[in-house]
Design an enzyme around this catalytic site. Structure first.
Site, PDB file in Angstrom:
ATOM      1  N   CYS A  55      65.010 -20.728  75.517  1.00  0.00           N
ATOM      2  CA  CYS A  55      65.773 -20.566  74.271  1.00  0.00           C
ATOM      3  C   CYS A  55      67.026 -19.696  74.458  1.00  0.00           C
ATOM      4  CB  CYS A  55      64.897 -19.988  73.168  1.00  0.00           C
ATOM      5  SG  CYS A  55      63.439 -20.989  72.854  1.00  0.00           S
ATOM      6  N   HIS A  63      69.810 -17.584  67.598  1.00  0.00           N
ATOM      7  CA  HIS A  63      68.793 -18.583  67.946  1.00  0.00           C
ATOM      8  C   HIS A  63      67.895 -18.766  66.728  1.00  0.00           C
ATOM      9  CE1 HIS A  63      65.672 -20.798  69.798  1.00  0.00           C
ATOM     10  NE2 HIS A  63      64.818 -19.793  69.891  1.00  0.00           N
ATOM     11  N   ASN A 105      62.782 -24.838  65.564  1.00  0.00           N
ATOM     12  CA  ASN A 105      63.237 -24.206  66.803  1.00  0.00           C
ATOM     13  C   ASN A 105      63.568 -25.302  67.821  1.00  0.00           C
ATOM     14  OD1 ASN A 105      63.530 -22.866  69.227  1.00  0.00           O
ATOM     15  ND2 ASN A 105      61.742 -21.555  68.961  1.00  0.00           N
TER      16      ASN A 105
HETATM   17  O1  UT7 Z   1      62.046 -19.515  70.655  1.00  0.00           O
HETATM   18  C1  UT7 Z   1      61.432 -18.498  71.356  1.00  0.00           C
HETATM   19  C2  UT7 Z   1      61.098 -17.426  70.478  1.00  0.00           C
HETATM   20  N1  UT7 Z   1      59.959 -17.770  69.648  1.00  0.00           N
HETATM   21  C3  UT7 Z   1      59.735 -17.073  68.589  1.00  0.00           C
HETATM   22  O2  UT7 Z   1      60.528 -16.234  68.300  1.00  0.00           O
HETATM   23  C4  UT7 Z   1      58.469 -17.270  67.797  1.00  0.00           C
HETATM   24  C5  UT7 Z   1      57.955 -15.920  67.443  1.00  0.00           C
HETATM   25  N2  UT7 Z   1      56.725 -15.885  66.695  1.00  0.00           N
HETATM   26  C6  UT7 Z   1      56.620 -16.349  65.443  1.00  0.00           C
HETATM   27  O3  UT7 Z   1      57.544 -16.880  64.893  1.00  0.00           O
HETATM   28  C7  UT7 Z   1      55.335 -16.074  64.703  1.00  0.00           C
HETATM   29  O4  UT7 Z   1      54.526 -15.239  65.476  1.00  0.00           O
HETATM   30  C8  UT7 Z   1      54.543 -17.352  64.328  1.00  0.00           C
HETATM   31  C9  UT7 Z   1      55.296 -18.078  63.241  1.00  0.00           C
HETATM   32  C10 UT7 Z   1      54.411 -18.233  65.548  1.00  0.00           C
HETATM   33  C11 UT7 Z   1      53.189 -16.996  63.797  1.00  0.00           C
HETATM   34  O5  UT7 Z   1      53.292 -16.125  62.686  1.00  0.00           O
HETATM   35  P1  UT7 Z   1      52.383 -14.824  62.600  1.00  0.00           P
HETATM   36  O6  UT7 Z   1      52.698 -14.216  61.317  1.00  0.00           O
HETATM   37  O7  UT7 Z   1      52.648 -14.024  63.847  1.00  0.00           O
HETATM   38  O8  UT7 Z   1      50.937 -15.433  62.571  1.00  0.00           O
HETATM   39  P2  UT7 Z   1      49.714 -15.221  63.573  1.00  0.00           P
HETATM   40  O9  UT7 Z   1      50.000 -15.898  64.876  1.00  0.00           O
HETATM   41  O10 UT7 Z   1      49.383 -13.758  63.625  1.00  0.00           O
HETATM   42  O11 UT7 Z   1      48.555 -15.982  62.835  1.00  0.00           O
HETATM   43  C12 UT7 Z   1      48.078 -15.575  61.566  1.00  0.00           C
HETATM   44  C13 UT7 Z   1      47.025 -16.544  61.095  1.00  0.00           C
HETATM   45  C14 UT7 Z   1      45.959 -16.850  62.137  1.00  0.00           C
HETATM   46  O12 UT7 Z   1      44.712 -16.980  61.483  1.00  0.00           O
HETATM   47  P3  UT7 Z   1      43.669 -15.777  61.486  1.00  0.00           P
HETATM   48  O13 UT7 Z   1      43.349 -15.522  62.930  1.00  0.00           O
HETATM   49  O14 UT7 Z   1      44.361 -14.646  60.816  1.00  0.00           O
HETATM   50  O15 UT7 Z   1      42.521 -16.352  60.712  1.00  0.00           O
HETATM   51  C15 UT7 Z   1      46.358 -18.195  62.690  1.00  0.00           C
HETATM   52  O16 UT7 Z   1      45.282 -18.925  63.187  1.00  0.00           O
HETATM   53  O17 UT7 Z   1      47.638 -17.801  60.796  1.00  0.00           O
HETATM   54  C16 UT7 Z   1      46.919 -18.857  61.460  1.00  0.00           C
HETATM   55  N3  UT7 Z   1      47.867 -19.922  61.774  1.00  0.00           N
HETATM   56  C17 UT7 Z   1      48.161 -20.897  60.906  1.00  0.00           C
HETATM   57  N4  UT7 Z   1      47.712 -21.163  59.660  1.00  0.00           N
HETATM   58  C18 UT7 Z   1      48.238 -22.225  59.018  1.00  0.00           C
HETATM   59  C19 UT7 Z   1      48.588 -20.111  62.904  1.00  0.00           C
HETATM   60  N5  UT7 Z   1      49.368 -21.204  62.779  1.00  0.00           N
HETATM   61  C20 UT7 Z   1      49.101 -21.715  61.547  1.00  0.00           C
HETATM   62  C21 UT7 Z   1      49.600 -22.825  60.835  1.00  0.00           C
HETATM   63  N6  UT7 Z   1      49.143 -23.026  59.584  1.00  0.00           N
HETATM   64  N7  UT7 Z   1      50.526 -23.658  61.355  1.00  0.00           N
END
Ligand code: UT7
Length: 318
Positions: free
Chosen positions: A112, A245, A275
């Site tokens: 990225c 980005h 993304n």
């Molecule tokens: O391009 C390179 C750079 N990339 C990035 O910058 C991405 C950076 N990261 C992010 O944007 C975020 O971390 C995400 C959007 C990927 C995830 O958001 P988050 O607020 O960090 O969520 P999380 O990974 O901590 O997950 C929270 C909960 C989990 O459930 P539990 O364990 O709390 O029960 C996940 O399983 O959300 C769940 N979850 C979802 N739920 C519904 C993960 N993906 C999904 C989904 N729909 N698509």
């Protein structure tokens, strides 16, 4: 001598994949995706469309906006993490599709951060007199390396391409650039599959520890913005537009806040594009230019970060 941006172009595949459609395939919802990432929809390339096909359309549009004939190109750099083939480079395949030959063409792989790496490389080659008219492209077909059963990643990515034309000029241009990498973080965002003796070894899909990536990105982007401004002797208040980005709206908002910029001075396309890795910055840039928001003479800060970890930024006068 400066490298000056004289044209932008972009291309998005026709097929729109909405959050609602994704919710029929994996356990997710429009509400979850939109509130955590800002993404509403993304584009998906057709089966037959390769990264070089997306790139070709973006380059043709960039050349048109620059008023440059393809025969004038003397350097072609493609930033991509989804090349058409293992080799030849996507840049060489694109060169052939453009129908012009002989000048250097190569790919840059910095995921990225690819576009800022490629732009920095072109800038250095123009400043040193190696090139006079460079085309820099960010192009991706990420849909081919997304695990469509993994809700943690499949909601995030999209396909597309963006391109810019750079010309040697005595008028400023690119003012300063900063590139960084830290391989200690290679494990938190990766697609480790490789071809070995005719078989794919390792997970061929994108793997991401979202939270760790999020925290790293927020810190690194704030830091690199300050370094890039300092290198040019400019202040945060000198920035007219942030063209970041497009990975997550919350990361973009955090960077803007750190720079003291209202969101009205930030180009946001993540809602429509998702993304698109190396393509996201030139796609956003083209959107900013074509919508009439980014105007000649304004100061732009471009920032990218991704797998590697690799990150960087480019400060330029448009
Ligand atoms: O391009 C390179 C750079 N990339 C990035 O910058 C991405 C950076 N990261 C992010 O944007 C975020 O971390 C995400 C959007 C990927 C995830 O958001 P988050 O607020 O960090 O969520 P999380 O990974 O901590 O997950 C929270 C909960 C989990 O459930 P539990 O364990 O709390 O029960 C996940 O399983 O959300 C769940 N979850 C979802 N739920 C519904 C993960 N993906 C999904 C989904 N729909 N698509």
């Amino acid at each position: 001598m400066y490298a000056r941006l004289i044209g932008t172009g972009s291309y998005l595949p026709e097929k729109i994949l909405t959050n609602a459609e994704l919710a029929t395939r994996v356990e997710t919802s429009d509400e979850w995706i939109a509130s955590r990432t800002g993404i509403r929809e993304r584009r998906i390339a057709a089966e037959h469309q390769m990264t070089s096909d997306l790139a070709l359309k973006a380059v043709e549009r960039a050349l048109e906006s620059a008023g440059i004939a393809r025969e004038e190109i003397d350097l072609l750099i493609v930033a991509t993490t989804t090349p058409d083939n293992t080799f030849p480079s996507t840049a060489c395949l694109l060169q052939e599709k453009l129908g012009v030959h002989g000048f250097p063409a190569f790919d840059v792989q910095a995921v990225c951060a690819g576009f800022v790496y490629a732009l920095t490389t072109a800038n250095a080659m123009i400043k040193s007199g190696v090139a006079k008219c460079a085309v820099v492209v960010g192009a991706e077909k990420l849909s081919s390396i997304v695990d469509w059963n993994d809700r943690g990643t499949c909601v995030l990515f999209g396909d597309g391409a963006g391109a810019v034309v750079l010309k040697a000029s005595e008028t400023p241009g690119i003012l300063s650039t900063q590139l960084h990498a830290d391989g200690r973080y290679s494990g938190i965002l990766k697609a480790e599959g490789r071809v070995n003796h005719g078989a794919v070894v390792g997970n061929p899909f994108i793997y991401m520890e979202g939270n760790a990536v999020f925290k790293f990105a927020v810190r690194a982007l704030a830091d690199v913005a300050e370094k890039t401004l300092a290198a040019a002797g400019l202040q945060k208040s000198d920035i007219d537009w942030l063209v970041p980005h497009q990975a997550n709206l919350r990361i973009i908002e955090s960077t803007a806040k750190h720079l003291g910029l209202p969101m009205e001075q930030v180009i946001v396309t993540v809602d429509k594009h998702g993304n698109t890795s190396a393509a996201s910055i030139p796609l956003a840039l083209d959107e900013g230019v074509k919508s009439g928001r980014i105007k000649p003479g304004q100061t732009l800060l471009l920032e990218g970060i991704g797998g590697g970890f690799a990150w960087g930024s480019v400060l330029l006068k448009f």
